[in-house]
Design an enzyme around this catalytic site. Structure first.
Site: not given
Ligand code: HDE
Length: 698
Positions: A81, A154
């Site tokens: 993202h 999402n």
């Molecule tokens: Fe994320 N995700 N994610 N994700 N995600 C990040 O956090 C992570 C997942 C989502 O505008 C990171 O600050 C793991 C699902 C958005 O700043 C990180 C897993 C969904 C954004 C991270 C998921 C998301 C992130 C990278 C699996 C939909 C952007 C930078 C367990 C519900 C937020 C940060 C923004 C961002 C980890 C799965 C949505 C790496 C480990 C499912 C919208 O921490």
């Protein structure tokens, strides 16, 4: 000693060698540049040198400080993202959930709470294009009275994997390949599809990812989903499962794939610009906020597990209750300070909202806090203005650390303490009644590294999604699979994906095999045979969005000698319905109309192709048309508008250009100047009926 040629009797910019005449000077403390430590700067044009043509001196602290700060301007981009655009706004509750939750944000009807919402693509880097085929992030930070609530979702309601432990593998597979460093922001490559083929649990998400949802027309036109199942807790600590939904007022709308590809070249910032410009001109995007609520018993009765993030709850089974709205009405003042430094944490929840045991969500509860430490570099990132809990005070006994901005007073940096008894400030205390409480879920099993049986069905929901789509959307989905798999060089990977698709729908697998000109393999072994669920038409987007010019843009291509009255009439009608009009001309200075008046252009033809509009009009003079028929960009303007299923209005003099572009007559091709509606009606939507004439779909 060499004398400098400085003459203190002259104004600084009149000094020889001062580097440019246009820079302005200041003389008051309010207007002058200073160093970061407040020393006034006398010259921001020249570094300090040993003589006019001599080397720069180490002693020049003004230069050193400026360059050093610049060298450290970047922070690590988000691992996923990274590319995002954001806006400020408010959330307003319209229907109280008092029965289910004690969170004020969900019970105080009519209260407007500040929000900051960041949209993003997932796979590409911070500088990548806005229109790849990709999931969009939809992260909302509500600054509530009881602390920040971050709903980090999402635009697709399900996810690729069931367990957080697979997330690094998924992300490695979709990002640029490890040795070659490409492709950027694209899932159409070997390693992504290799991983997908080997992970049948991703099949449902793949259906969504290959649907038109991942090529949105605008960030103002995407849905949002909390994805994971959460809980609400009421005053009596009774839990209710909840799924969160955002629904755009403008409807969920997409581009055509070929259009998205061309927009990438025409305007890599297409979505960022669209959001910024809409808000800038007061056209504020709005979403409805809805919830699906279900009790433990209702959840147990479903034929799938609500803790499995690869499944959705069809609206037909559990309706969405609309309880509020969000309006985005203010652009960030500074991209870095706000959009880039914003840190979203699924662990940010006010009392009355709680997590479920979804193993994907459980991993997220760790990851986001952790990732902020490497991105923002300090445990104090919550003190940055964009992350600060501004709806309420925040206070505790955590102290110090990098970039501490608070100046704490007194001795109380521990608890319990009895300093108040000595007349000193004792600091805050825990609040067992108003504080955050966790749902008391019973846990009494062995520790295991296993998945429950209830997670084993990987195909029923994929089938549900595919079979719920309209014919057009099914064709787009099949074609997207053909496109992506055609970029996969490893044949066995394509074959494995087809073997999985056979478990979803045989006709889909056959269409993909035909599109690849490859034999259809045997179906892969499924842990659980797919079952047929009742189709859910709510999962479609074509035919569901409102037909309106609101939020849409019409481009009018004009030439010298064009009929100004016709241009004005069209512009007035489109703007009257809330649409935007941009004048496109061969030269940016504009054109001289038939009546001799000048009409300024909003965009020059080569840099303003029809892909960035929802509908176009071409109003030319005879000479203008003859000239533009020799200009590829003009021919493409008409050709691409036709290929991308857009309404095209034209005047008689422009007809030869349309003919040269291969534009064939249909309901969306309208001669202007007749009945107004004739052009406005098709301009309010896309000409789906034209598609079989312009594209071979799988
Ligand atoms: Fe994320 N995700 N994610 N994700 N995600 C990040 O956090 C992570 C997942 C989502 O505008 C990171 O600050 C793991 C699902 C958005 O700043 C990180 C897993 C969904 C954004 C991270 C998921 C998301 C992130 C990278 C699996 C939909 C952007 C930078 C367990 C519900 C937020 C940060 C923004 C961002 C980890 C799965 C949505 C790496 C480990 C499912 C919208 O921490």
């Amino acid at each position: 000693m060499a004398r400098t040629p400085r003459d203190d009797t002259k104004a600084p910019d009149a000094q020889p060698g001062n580097g440019g005449e246009l820079h302005q000077t200041a003389s008051t403390p309010e207007t002058r540049i200073t160093t970061n430590h407040g020393a006034p700067v006398s010259d921001n044009q020249n570094s300090l040198k040993a003589g006019l043509r001599g080397p720069t001196l180490l002693e020049d602290f003004v230069l050193r400080e400026k360059i050093q700060h610049f060298d450290h301007e970047r922070i690590p981009e988000r691992i996923v993202h990274a590319r995002g655009s954001a806006a400020h706004g408010f959330f307003e509750l319209t229907d109280s959930l008092e029965e289910f939750s004690r969170a004020k944000i969900l019970t105080e009807v009519g209260v407007k709470t500040e929000v900051f919402t960041r949209f993003s693509t997932v796979a590409g880097g911070a500088g990548s294009i806005d229109t790849p085929r990709d999931v969009r992030g939809f992260a909302v930070k509500f600054y509530t009275k009881e602390g920040n609530w971050d709903l980090v979702g999402n635009n697709i309601p399900v996810f690729f994997i069931q367990d957080a432990i697979k997330f690094p593998d998924l992300v490695h597979a979709v990002k640029m390949e490890a040795d070659r460093g490409y492709p950027q922001a694209a899932s159409a490559h070997d390693t992504f599809w290799d991983f997908i083929g080997l992970m049948p649990e991703s099949t449902h998400m793949i259906m969504w990812a290959m649907s038109d949802r991942t090529i949105p027309r605008s960030l103002r036109m995407i849905e949002g989903f909390g994805v994971n199942t959460f809980r609400l807790l009421n005053d009596d600590d009774e839990p209710t499962f909840v799924k969160f939904h955002w629904r755009p007022k403008l409807g969920t709308q997409s581009t055509c794939w070929d259009e998205a590809v061309k927009i990438a070249g025409a305007d890599p910032d297409y979505h960022r610009r669209d959001l910024f410009e809409a808000i800038d001109k007061g056209d504020f995007p709005e979403w409805e906020f809805g919830v699906q609520l279900l009790s433990q018993e209702e959840a147990d009765a479903l034929p799938f597990d609500i803790l499995d993030a690869t499944k959705l709850i069809p609206e037909e089974l559990v309706p969405i209750r609309v309880i509020g709205r969000m309006v985005l009405n203010r652009n960030p003042d500074n991209f870095f300070a706000e959009t880039e430094q914003s840190a979203f944490l699924p662990t940010n929840m006010p009392p009355g909202i709680d997590v479920s045991e979804d193993p994907l969500l459980q991993g997220r509860l760790f990851s986001y806090q952790d990732t902020q430490l490497s991105r923002l570099g300090t445990v104090n990132f919550h003190q940055l203005p964009i992350n600060k809990a501004k709806g309420c005070p925040f206070q505790n006994f955590q102290r110090d650390g990098h970039m501490q901005t608070q100046v704490f007073k007194g001795r109380a940096n521990y608890e319990p303490n009895s300093l108040a008894e000595a007349g000193e400030a004792g600091g805050p205390r825990e609040d067992p009644v108003g504080g955050f409480r966790t749902t008391a879920v019973p846990v009494e099993e062995h520790k295991v590294r296993l998945r429950p049986e209830s997670f084993a069905d990987h195909y029923s929901h994929a089938r549900l999604f595919f079979r719920s789509q309209s014919e057009i959307e099914q064709a787009h989905l099949a074609s997207a699979l053909v496109f992506e798999l055609s970029k996969v060089t490893l044949e066995h990977v394509r074959t494995r994906v087809m073997a999985n698709l056979l478990n979803v729908d045989e006709t889909l697998a056959q269409r993909v095999a035909d599109g690849l000109a490859m034999p259809l393999p045997k179906a892969s072994a499924a842990a659980v045979e797919a079952s047929d669920m009742e189709p859910s038409p709510a999962l479609r987007i074509v035919g569901k969005y409102p037909e309106t010019l609101k939020g849409r843009a019409v481009g009018i291509l004009v030439s010298d000698g064009a009929d100004g009255a016709l241009v004005t009439a069209l512009k007035t009608s489109v703007e009257g319905e809330g649409g935007t009009v941009k004048i496109v001309a061969p030269k940016i200075g504009g054109v001289k109309l038939k009546d001799g008046k000048m009409l300024k252009a909003d965009g020059q033809l080569a840099g303003t192709p029809s892909v960035i509009f929802d509908a176009v009009a071409i109003i030319l003079s005879e000479d203008g048309c003859a000239m533009l028929m020799k200009e590829g960009a003009a021919v493409d303007f008409a050709k691409h508008a036709f290929g991308h299923l857009k309404a095209i209005g034209y005047n008689a003099e422009a007809k030869p250009l349309l003919d040269k572009a291969g534009v064939e007559p249909d309901d969306g091709i309208v001669e202007l100047g007749k009945e107004k509606e004739a052009f406005l009606a098709p301009a309010r939507t896309r000409q789906w009926a034209r598609e079989p004439n312009v594209r071979m779909l799988a």
